[in-house]
Write an enzyme that holds these catalytic residues in place. Structure first.
Site, PDB file in Angstrom:
ATOM      1  N   ARG A 407      29.866  40.392  37.263  1.00  0.00           N
ATOM      2  CA  ARG A 407      29.726  41.019  35.946  1.00  0.00           C
ATOM      3  C   ARG A 407      29.968  39.943  34.900  1.00  0.00           C
ATOM      4  NH1 ARG A 407      30.052  46.591  37.076  1.00  0.00           N
ATOM      5  NH2 ARG A 407      31.501  47.141  38.762  1.00  0.00           N
ATOM      6  N   HIS A 467      31.081  39.872  45.926  1.00  0.00           N
ATOM      7  CA  HIS A 467      32.104  40.209  44.941  1.00  0.00           C
ATOM      8  C   HIS A 467      33.048  39.038  44.663  1.00  0.00           C
ATOM      9  CE1 HIS A 467      35.798  42.534  43.570  1.00  0.00           C
ATOM     10  NE2 HIS A 467      34.863  43.001  42.768  1.00  0.00           N
ATOM     11  N   ARG A 596      47.654  48.746  41.084  1.00  0.00           N
ATOM     12  CA  ARG A 596      47.294  49.354  39.811  1.00  0.00           C
ATOM     13  C   ARG A 596      46.780  50.775  39.983  1.00  0.00           C
ATOM     14  NH1 ARG A 596      42.520  47.018  38.153  1.00  0.00           N
ATOM     15  NH2 ARG A 596      41.290  48.907  38.196  1.00  0.00           N
TER      16      ARG A 596
END
Length: 732
Positions: A407, A467, A596
Site C-alpha cells: 500500500r 505482504h 492490537r
C-alpha cells in the site's frame, strides 16, 4: 556471547525444518475444545476498545470524534469482509473454519448480537458524550429547527447553488424499478403524494459523497464558535425543491453495506490485472449484508427496503440519526489545535542526522557504519526510508533497486523515486501487490505508471499475496558491489507512516542483502530458494521457525535455563502458535503477548496458560509493528517483520522477518516491551473469558503512563541531546 552469535552463520532458516516436532494435540492441556477465543468476537472487542477511547473525557474532544469515526469505518470493513465472507461460504456450501465448537450460523448470530450492542453504544456515545462536549468547545451540530430565518435563507442559497445541481432523485413505480443502492452510500427514502391523482409514490435520494458531510451554518461565524448541520438534514428540508408539485409526506435515512470482498482464482486466469478489474466491477454489486435505518422509519418503508434489498431482520440496524458517523472524520479535521493531541513532529534518527548543518545526510555512509533501527512515527519516515530511496535514485553509483509495494499513498514520493531511478537508467524492480484489499484500483494505477517509466513490474507468486516490506539497493563502491537493505513492519506509505507505529531496519549487512536478492529472485522469476541466513520467510519456513524458537524456550525452562517469550502483533489467531505458547506456559516460560486487535489466545487459565499475559495498547498512533523476542538462555533472539499470527499471513502470504543482531537494538526492543507490560502503563488486559479490561488509572485515580506519549518525549529528548553535543563539538 552476543546476539549475533545466537544462530550460527552456517545455520539457515530452512534448518528449522530439521527435527521439528509438531505439537501433539493428544497431550495438549485440558479444555481442548475451549482453548481458543472466537476471532470475530475478539475483533469486535478490539473495536469496542476504540469506542472506549471515544468515550474517554480526558482525551481532546476532536480526537474523540475521530475515534468515533474510526469505529464506524472499522465496522464497515468488518461487515464488508468478515461477515460477508462467512455468509458467502455458508450460502455456497463451503466449509467455514471454526475452532470454538459452534456452528457458523451460531457464530453469525453472536456477531449480530454484539454488533447491535456496539452500534447502539456508538450512537449513544455520540449523542450523550461527544456531541455535548463538542458544543461546549464551540463546535455545535444543530438541526434545521434550531435555525432562525436568516440562517435558513443562507443555507437555502448554499443548497440551491452547491447541492441541488448534483442531486438525482429516483422514483420507484411501474416504469422505474427499485434503484441500485451502492454500498456505504447514505440515502433518503422519500414518500410523496401526487396532488392531482392522490397517489402515493416512493423515491430515493442519494446524499452526495463528494460534498462535506457537515455544512457550516454561517461561514462568518468564528471557528471557535461555529455551527454545523448534517448534509442529509439540509437536503431533507429542501425536498420540495426536488419534487415540485408533489406533497412530501415523509422521509427517512438509510444506508446499505454490501459484500465487497474480492475472490480471484489466480491459477485459472491468464491476465491477473484484467481479472482483478472485472472483479472490482462485480464488487460494486455484491449482495447487501447490513441495512442501517433511522429510528423514525415507518413499517411500510422498512418493509419495502427489506423486500427489495433481500435482507433479514437480523441484518437491520435501527439507530438514531445521524447514521454513518464516519462522517465525523470531516469534523475531526477542524483547525482547532487545542482540541487535538499536541503537535508531534517526528525527529530524524540520530544515526541519520547530517554531519554538517543545512546539508543532507549521507544515508549510505551512515548505514555502512552501523545498522539503523527505525521507530516510526517517533522517528521520521521522510528523513530515513524515503531519503534512502531518493538518494538511491539520484546516486550514480547505484545500479539497481528492488522493492515491494503493498500500500502506498496517492502522491507517493516512493513511487516517484523508483520512476526517477528507472529514467536515470538504473535497473528497477517493483513488486506491486495489486490484490491489497481496498487498494486494488490504486495499485493497478501505480503499476501501469511504473511500467510506462521503464520499471520492471511484477505481481508476485500465484495464490500468494506479497505482504513483506522490503527494499534492496545494489551500489557500486570501490571494493565492489554492496547491498543496502530495508526490512520493515509497515507499508512504504509516507501518509500512514505519520500515524502508524512501525519498526524498520536499514542495514548494509552483506548476508541480509544476499537473502533479499534470493527472495526477490523467487518473487520475480522461477527460483526456488529455501536458504536464508537472517530472514524467516512465509509461507515455507516462518511458522516452523517460530515454533522451533518457542519449543527451544520450552526446553530451556524444562532444563532450568533462563527462558521467556515476548510477541507483539496485530492479531494472534493461529492455533499452532497458540498451542505452542500454551505448552511453553505449562513448562513455566513467561509469555508476554502485546496485541492490537484480535487475540484467540486465552491467558491466565490454570493448567493452560497461567504464565501468559496479554496486553493491548491503543492511542493516537495505530500500533502496527510485529516483534518476536526469545530470551534464549540469556542470548536473546529478536526478529521484526511483516507477519501477524494468522493463517493467511503464515500460509497464504509472502512475509519476512529479519533478525536483529546489534546488541543496542535488542536492548531497545527489550526496553519497549518492559514499558508496554509495566503495570504503570495504561493498557487493556485480556482475561481468560475474552473480556478486555481497561487499566487507565492507578488505585488513587491518577492516570497511568501513556506509552506513546512517553516514546514521543524520549525520542525527542535523545535527538535534542545529540544535536546539542554536535553543536558543542562544532564550536570547538
Amino acid at each position: 556471547m552476543t546476539a549475533e552469535s545466537t544462530l550460527d552463520e552456517d545455520r539457515t532458516s530452512s534448518d528449522f525444518d530439521d527435527d521439528f516436532e509438531p505439537l501433539d494435540t493428544d497431550g495438549a492441556p485440558e479444555l481442548l475444545d475451549e482453548r481458543y477465543l472466537d476471532r470475530e468476537l475478539s475483533w469486535l472487542a478490539f473495536n469496542q476498545r476504540v469506542l472506549e477511547l471515544a468515550e474517554d473525557p480526558r482525551l481532546p474532544v476532536l480526537e474523540r470524534a475521530n475515534f468515533l469515526a474510526i469505529f464506524a469505518s472499522n465496522l464497515d470493513e468488518f461487515f464488508m469482509v468478515r461477515v460477508a465472507g462467512l455468509k458467502r461460504r455458508i450460502n455456497t456450501g463451503l466449509a467455514v473454519p471454526t475452532n470454538i465448537g459452534r456452528t457458523p450460523h451460531e457464530v453469525l448470530a453472536d456477531i449480530s448480537q454484539k454488533a447491535h450492542e456496539l452500534q447502539s453504544r456508538h450512537a449513544a456515545a455520540y449523542q450523550e458524550l461527544v456531541k455535548p462536549a463538542l458544543a461546549e468547545a464551540g463546535i455545535r451540530i444543530v438541526s434545521w429547527d434550531e435555525l432562525d430565518e436568516t440562517h435558513r435563507e443562507h443555507l437555502h442559497d448554499y443548497f440551491s447553488t452547491q447541492i441541488f445541481p448534483v442531486l438525482m432523485p429516483l422514483a420507484v413505480d411501474p416504469a422505474h424499478p427499485f434503484p441500485y443502492i451502492s454500498g456505504l452510500s447514505l440515502n433518503l427514502s422519500v414518500r410523496v403524494r401526487n396532488s392531482r391523482t392522490g397517489r402515493q409514490e416512493f423515491a430515493r435520494v442519494k446524499v452526495p459523497q463528494m460534498l462535506p458531510r457537515f455544512a457550516r451554518v454561517d461561514p462568518a461565524e468564528p471557528v471557535e464558535d461555529a455551527r454545523y448541520i448534517a448534509l442529509e438534514e439540509l437536503i431533507s428540508n429542501h425536498l420540495g425543491d426536488l419534487f415540485p408539485g408533489m406533497e412530501v409526506l415523509d422521509h427517512h435515512v438509510f444506508r446499505v453495506t454490501r459484500n465487497e470482498d474480492v475472490e480471484i482464482e489466480e491459477d485459472e486466469t491468464e491476465n491477473l490485472i484484467k481479472a482483478l478489474e472485472k472483479e472490482l466491477l462485480r464488487r460494486r454489486f455484491g449482495p447487501p449484508i447490513r441495512l442501517e435505518i433511522s429510528d423514525d422509519m415507518d413499517e411500510v418503508t422498512l418493509g419495502l427496503l427489506v423486500r427489495e434489498l433481500d435482507v433479514t431482520e437480523q441484518e437491520v440496524y435501527t439507530l438514531p440519526s445521524p447514521l454513518d458517523l464516519g462522517g465525523l472524520f470531516d469534523l475531526a479535521r477542524i483547525d482547532r489545535p487545542e482540541l487535538h493531541y499536541p503537535t508531534h513532529v517526528p525527529t530524524t534518527n540520530v544515526q541519520l542526522q547530517p554531519s554538517e548543518p543545512n546539508r543532507p545526510a549521507d544515508i549510505f555512509a551512515a548505514v555502512a557504519e552501523k545498522d539503523v533501527l527505525l521507530h516510526h512515527p517517533y522517528e521520521s519516515f521522510a528523513t530515513s526510508v524515503q531519503a534512502f530511496l531518493e538518494q538511491a535514485a539520484a546516486d550514480p553509483g547505484v545500479l539497481a533497486i528492488k522493492q515491494t509495494l503493498y500500500r502506498t499513498s496517492g502522491d507517493s514520493p516512493i513511487v516517484e523515486a523508483l520512476i526517477d531511478a528507472a529514467e536515470a537508467g538504473k535497473q528497477v524492480l517493483a513488486l506491486v501487490e495489486i490484490k491489497a484489499r481496498f487498494d486494488e484500483a490504486a495499485n493497478i494505477t501505480w503499476a501501469r505508471k511504473l511500467e510506462k517509466a521503464g520499471v520492471h513490474v511484477v505481481y508476485g507468486l500465484v495464490g500468494l499475496k506479497t505482504h513483506c516490506k522490503l527494499a534492496l539497493v545494489i551500489r557500486q563502491e570501490k571494493d565492489g558491489l554492496k547491498h543496502y537493505s530495508h526490512i520493515g513492519t509497515g507499508n512504504y506509505n509516507p501518509k500512514t507512516s505519520r500515524i502508524y507505529e512501525d519498526l524498520g531496519l536499514l542495514t548494509a549487512d552483506d548476508q541480509v542483502g544476499k537473502d533479499l536478492t534470493r527472495l526477490f529472485n523467487e518473487l520475480s522469476g522461477y527460483a526456488i530458494e529455501k536458504k536464508f541466513k537472517r530472514l524467516l520467510v512465509a509461507p515455507l519456513h516462518l511458522r516452523k521457525g517460530l515454533l522451533k524458537l518457542i519449543a527451544q524456550e520450552t526446553r530451556n525452562a524444562q532444563e532450568g535455563k533462563p527462558a521467556g517469550i515476548r510477541i507483539k502483533v496485530n492479531s494472534m489467531v493461529d492455533e499452532a502458535i497458540i498451542d505452542a505458547l500454551y505448552r511453553a506456559s505449562n513448562e513455566g516460560v513467561p509469555v508476554e503477548v502485546w496485541v492490537r486487535g484480535i487475540c484467540s489466545l486465552r491467558p491466565g487459565i490454570p493448567g493452560l496458560s497461567e504464565n501468559i499475559r496479554v496486553r493491548s495498547i491503543l492511542g493516537r498512533y495505530l500500533e502496527h509493528s510485529r516483534i518476536f523476542s526469545f530470551r534464549n538462555d540469556g542470548d536473546p533472539v529478536v526478529y521484526i517483520g511483516s507477519a501477524d499470527m494468522m493463517h493467511r499471513n503464515l500460509d497464504r502470504r509472502v512475509e519476512a522477518l529479519v533478525r536483529l543482531t546489534d546488541p543496542d537494538h535488542v536492548s531497545a526492543i527489550g526496553g519497549l516491551f518492559d514499558e508496554a507490560m509495566d503495570e504503570r502503563t495504561g493498557a487493556w488486559w485480556l482475561s481468560g473469558d475474552g473480556t478486555w479490561v481497561r487499566h487507565s488509572t492507578d488505585d488513587s485515580g491518577r492516570p497511568l503512563d501513556d506509552l506513546q506519549a512517553l516514546r514521543i518525549q524520549r525520542v525527542a529528548q535523545r535527538s535534542k541531546r545529540i544535536a546539542q553535543r554536535a553543536t558543542r563539538a562544532a564550536r570547538r
